[in-house]
Design a protein around this motif. Sequence first.
Motif, mmCIF file in Angstrom:
data_model
loop_
_atom_site.group_PDB
_atom_site.id
_atom_site.type_symbol
_atom_site.label_atom_id
_atom_site.label_comp_id
_atom_site.label_asym_id
_atom_site.label_seq_id
_atom_site.Cartn_x
_atom_site.Cartn_y
_atom_site.Cartn_z
ATOM 1 N N CYS A 74 -0.666 13.471 -8.770
ATOM 2 C CA CYS A 74 -0.217 13.298 -7.382
ATOM 3 C C CYS A 74 1.084 12.505 -7.422
ATOM 4 N N HIS A 75 1.725 12.393 -6.272
ATOM 5 C CA HIS A 75 2.907 11.530 -6.170
ATOM 6 C C HIS A 75 2.439 10.119 -5.853
ATOM 7 N N GLU A 77 4.092 8.154 -3.561
ATOM 8 C CA GLU A 77 4.385 7.810 -2.160
ATOM 9 C C GLU A 77 3.379 8.515 -1.256
ATOM 10 N N GLU A 78 3.197 7.950 -0.068
ATOM 11 C CA GLU A 78 2.239 8.543 0.872
ATOM 12 C C GLU A 78 2.824 9.778 1.549
ATOM 13 N N LYS A 79 4.123 9.717 1.881
ATOM 14 C CA LYS A 79 4.775 10.882 2.491
ATOM 15 C C LYS A 79 6.283 10.791 2.287
ATOM 16 N N GLY A 80 6.979 11.880 2.565
ATOM 17 C CA GLY A 80 8.437 11.813 2.462
ATOM 18 C C GLY A 80 9.039 13.097 1.948
ATOM 19 N N SER A 87 0.722 14.192 -1.835
ATOM 20 C CA SER A 87 0.459 12.784 -1.535
ATOM 21 C C SER A 87 -0.958 12.389 -1.935
ATOM 22 N N PHE A 90 -3.382 12.876 0.852
ATOM 23 C CA PHE A 90 -3.938 14.225 1.086
ATOM 24 C C PHE A 90 -5.167 14.445 0.195
#
Length: 261
Positions: A74-75, A77-80, A87, A90
């Motif tokens: 996963c990444h 960051e939470e969003k962007g 994310s 998610f």
Amino acid sequence: MAKSTRTPLISGNWKMHHNHFEAISTVQKLSYLLTKDDYEAVDVSVHPPFTDLRSVQTVLEADEIPIALGAQHCHWEEKGAFTGEISPAFLAKLNVTYVICGHSERRELFGETDEMVNAKAKAILKWDMTPIICCGETLEEREAGGTDAKVAGQVRAALSGLTPEQVAGLVIAYEPIWAIGTGRTASADDAQAVCSLVRATVAEVAGAEAAESVRIQYGGSVKAANAVELMAQPDIDGALVGGASLVAEDFAGIVQFHAAT
Ligand code: PGA
């Protein structure tokens, strides 16, 4: 050292295999093969590709199959604006339990650094999921006597800034890169020696108590035929399985190592 009370975790890393239809069918077959005794003795997770997660989640939950849902990456960051990335939020929303973090294929093929692995581990924990942090040496590093330095360095970097409580709940997978997908497995003694070094490194950075709780998996050409011996080692608390996790019968055979002990 006697075998600990840590519940073994056997995880199937499906990599880029199985579309969502194949994933559903594999999980259903697995659920016919695994028994209540298996689930009592062993924690089991499957890590399908992102596009399968929702389908697999639905099957596991509808049929109340006690296999944990896992992701492969996963990444942090939470969003962007991160085209193509997923994310951790998610994944948490899909009831994902474990996320593989810093697999050698991601490090080697997609440029993941120790810093990224550390950022991802923190993000996974923030969303109440458990990272499975991967470490391991190449054949050249092993032959040059560099295994311990490489593995200890990766573990220290991945755990940087985590509290002892966070570290205690982690899973670390020792996967010698030369054993992944090659049919070559580290001998049980060699795998134990490095897993013991991983635990000692965890103790150094987060204390003895956290090190006792952390679960350490071995990965690299694990099959039913070698699982019993590997899993008997005092510092090996599970397996991260690639190729042999794609076929339900093969994977179930690994999970059922416990019946032979
Ligand atoms: P393998 O893969 O079992 O096919 O060697 C292990 C992994 O990469 O997690």
